[in-house]
Design a protein around this motif. Structure first.
Motif, short mmCIF file in Angstrom:
data_model
loop_
_atom_site.label_atom_id
_atom_site.label_comp_id
_atom_site.label_asym_id
_atom_site.label_seq_id
_atom_site.Cartn_x
_atom_site.Cartn_y
_atom_site.Cartn_z
N GLY A 65 0.78 -1.22 0.00
CA GLY A 65 0.00 0.00 0.00
C GLY A 65 0.82 1.27 0.00
N GLU A 66 2.15 1.15 -0.05
CA GLU A 66 3.04 2.30 -0.11
C GLU A 66 3.69 2.36 -1.50
OE1 GLU A 66 3.59 4.46 2.81
OE2 GLU A 66 1.74 3.34 3.19
N ILE A 67 4.02 3.56 -1.96
CA ILE A 67 4.63 3.70 -3.29
C ILE A 67 6.02 3.10 -3.29
CG2 ILE A 67 5.44 5.36 -5.02
CD1 ILE A 67 3.26 7.26 -4.09
N GLY A 68 6.27 2.20 -4.24
CA GLY A 68 7.58 1.57 -4.39
C GLY A 68 8.33 2.17 -5.57
N SER A 69 9.31 1.45 -6.06
CA SER A 69 10.13 1.94 -7.17
C SER A 69 9.52 1.57 -8.51
CB SER A 69 11.55 1.37 -7.07
OG SER A 69 11.52 -0.04 -7.13
N ALA A 70 10.01 2.20 -9.57
CA ALA A 70 9.53 1.90 -10.92
C ALA A 70 10.10 0.57 -11.39
CB ALA A 70 9.94 3.02 -11.87
N LEU A 71 9.38 -0.08 -12.30
CA LEU A 71 9.91 -1.28 -12.93
C LEU A 71 11.09 -0.91 -13.82
CD1 LEU A 71 7.13 -2.32 -11.92
CD2 LEU A 71 7.10 -3.81 -13.92
N PRO A 72 12.04 -1.83 -14.05
CA PRO A 72 12.02 -3.24 -13.67
C PRO A 72 12.26 -3.46 -12.17
CG PRO A 72 14.09 -2.71 -14.71
CD PRO A 72 13.23 -1.49 -14.85
N LEU A 73 11.77 -4.63 -11.70
CA LEU A 73 11.92 -4.99 -10.30
C LEU A 73 12.76 -6.26 -10.16
CD1 LEU A 73 8.24 -4.64 -8.95
CD2 LEU A 73 10.12 -3.01 -8.64
N LYS A 74 13.64 -6.24 -9.18
CA LYS A 74 14.32 -7.45 -8.73
C LYS A 74 13.79 -7.75 -7.34
CE LYS A 74 18.60 -7.22 -11.40
NZ LYS A 74 20.09 -7.25 -11.35
N ILE A 75 13.14 -8.90 -7.21
CA ILE A 75 12.44 -9.25 -5.97
C ILE A 75 12.99 -10.56 -5.43
CG2 ILE A 75 10.21 -9.82 -4.94
CD1 ILE A 75 8.88 -8.01 -6.93
N SER A 76 13.24 -10.60 -4.12
CA SER A 76 13.76 -11.80 -3.47
C SER A 76 12.99 -12.09 -2.19
CB SER A 76 15.25 -11.64 -3.11
OG SER A 76 16.03 -11.40 -4.25
N ASN A 77 12.90 -13.36 -1.85
CA ASN A 77 12.37 -13.76 -0.55
C ASN A 77 13.51 -13.78 0.46
OD1 ASN A 77 11.98 -16.14 1.53
ND2 ASN A 77 9.92 -15.53 0.92
N ILE A 78 13.28 -13.17 1.63
CA ILE A 78 14.23 -13.20 2.74
C ILE A 78 13.60 -14.08 3.82
CG2 ILE A 78 15.72 -11.86 4.26
CD1 ILE A 78 16.01 -11.14 1.30
N LYS A 79 14.02 -15.33 3.88
CA LYS A 79 13.30 -16.32 4.68
C LYS A 79 13.50 -16.10 6.18
CE LYS A 79 12.71 -21.29 5.45
NZ LYS A 79 11.24 -21.12 5.62
N GLY A 80 12.38 -16.18 6.92
CA GLY A 80 12.39 -16.18 8.38
C GLY A 80 13.11 -15.03 9.03
N THR A 81 13.01 -13.85 8.42
CA THR A 81 13.84 -12.73 8.86
C THR A 81 13.17 -11.84 9.91
OG1 THR A 81 15.21 -10.90 8.07
CG2 THR A 81 13.06 -11.16 7.06
N LEU A 82 11.86 -12.04 10.16
CA LEU A 82 11.15 -11.20 11.11
C LEU A 82 10.33 -12.09 12.03
CD1 LEU A 82 10.93 -8.12 11.58
CD2 LEU A 82 8.81 -8.17 10.28
N ASN A 83 10.41 -11.85 13.33
CA ASN A 83 9.67 -12.62 14.31
C ASN A 83 8.42 -11.89 14.76
OD1 ASN A 83 11.39 -14.97 14.61
ND2 ASN A 83 12.87 -13.62 15.57
N PHE A 84 7.28 -12.56 14.66
CA PHE A 84 6.01 -11.99 15.08
C PHE A 84 5.51 -12.69 16.34
CE2 PHE A 84 5.70 -9.76 11.16
CZ PHE A 84 4.75 -8.77 11.38
N PHE A 85 4.99 -11.88 17.27
CA PHE A 85 4.34 -12.47 18.44
C PHE A 85 3.12 -13.26 17.99
CE2 PHE A 85 6.31 -8.71 20.66
CZ PHE A 85 7.17 -9.46 21.45
N ALA A 86 3.10 -14.54 18.31
CA ALA A 86 1.98 -15.40 17.93
C ALA A 86 1.97 -16.60 18.87
CB ALA A 86 2.11 -15.85 16.49
N SER A 87 0.76 -17.05 19.23
CA SER A 87 0.66 -18.21 20.14
C SER A 87 0.85 -19.51 19.38
CB SER A 87 -0.71 -18.18 20.82
OG SER A 87 -1.74 -18.16 19.88
#
Length: 292
Positions: A270-292
């Motif tokens: 929902g925020e304005i990003g950069s113009a294409l072309p895009l290089k997109i990567s998954n950064i696995k398990g990089t943020l911890n969320f409080f969850a039961s």
């Protein structure tokens, strides 16, 4: 007692969080957690955020706002090098990621108090992190174009009304998508790169997308007739998943390179990003969320 940093957007969701502030403070304080408030505003930076964390000696971050507020906090954390668990109280016009986590209020407060967390992936697009979705094409700029007064009074309905107004003018464009080294060519109206299946107020747009599988999911609405487009829209609104629909292109990968035949600017959570072309990567398990 522990101290958490409460990051809140004062205008998100028609400033609805202010009505819940005392209850939130009471629930955390009852569990041995004090909150230091950090009010977001235009011009906040990762450096400002890191300094506030240091001064408050925060042991966790609680985010009160919509997807855009959560997006900013994720970027501040990663760019400042702070490694703290995050909790989210959805209080914006759109709370897709909070909806997907499906946290019961009491379970959420208990998880934060006892330090129970779940590691989730982030996406990275041209150096900017996103937590939920990166997109471009038709409809994807609506969040920036809807009048704030209309957004606050109508909520998500304001987005849908604006989207319906765009349908007669829809134009497709050529896309080149490179997914983990494989090339795909297609004509499309829009594309989404998903980290969670909840998008645009819909709880699940695909069955395949997971927030912790080390992959991102590329979904594009292919060029089709107005009749087929209306049929697909009805399926989406009714809650049906669409990755297997004939007018949808879907592929999973860890990395994408995306080019278009027209000038497009991306949208990240929902925020304005950069113009294409895009290089997109998954950064696995990089943020911890409080969850039961």
């Amino acid at each position: 007692m522990k101290n958490f940093l409460l990051v809140y957007n004062p205008v998100a969701g028609g400033a609805s969080f202010r009505k819940n502030l005392d209850g939130v403070i009471e629930n955390f304080q009852r569990r041995g957690i004090l909150l230091t408030a950090y009010r977001t505003r235009a011009g906040n930076s990762a450096e400002d955020f890191a300094e506030c964390i240091k001064i408050s000696d925060a042991r966790g971050i609680i985010v009160a706002g919509g997807d855009g507020t959560l997006h900013n906090v994720a970027n501040w954390l990663k760019k400042s090098g702070a490694d703290l668990p995050v909790g989210v109280i959805g209080s914006g016009t759109s709370n897709d990621f909070a909806t997907h986590l499906n946290l019961d209020a009491e379970n959420f407060f208990d998880a934060a108090a006892y330090g129970k967390t779940r590691a989730v992936d982030l996406g990275e697009a041209n150096g900017e992190f996103f937590i939920n979705v990166a997109s471009a094409g038709a409809f994807t700029s609506i969040a920036h174009e809807v009048d704030s007064r209309q957004k606050n009074s109508l909520g998500k309905l304001a987005y849908y009304l604006r989207g319906l107004g765009e349908i007669p003018a829809l134009k497709s464009f050529a896309l080149n998508v490179r997914a983990d080294g494989k090339n795909f060519e297609l004509d499309a109206f829009l594309f989404l790169v998903l980290n969670s299946p909840a998008v645009a107020g819909l709880k699940k747009i695909t069955d395949a997308t997971k927030i912790d599988d080390g992959k991102l999911d590329f979904l594009a609405l292919k060029r089709c007739s107005p009749r087929d487009l209306l049929s697909l829209t009805q399926k989406i609104i009714s809650g049906r998943t669409i990755e297997h629909e004939p007018n949808v292109f879907f592929v999973q990968a860890e990395k994408f390179e995306i080019r278009a035949s027209v000038e497009l600017t991306s949208d990240l959570d929902g925020e304005i990003g950069s113009a294409l072309p895009l290089k997109i990567s998954n950064i696995k398990g990089t943020l911890n969320f409080f969850a039961s």
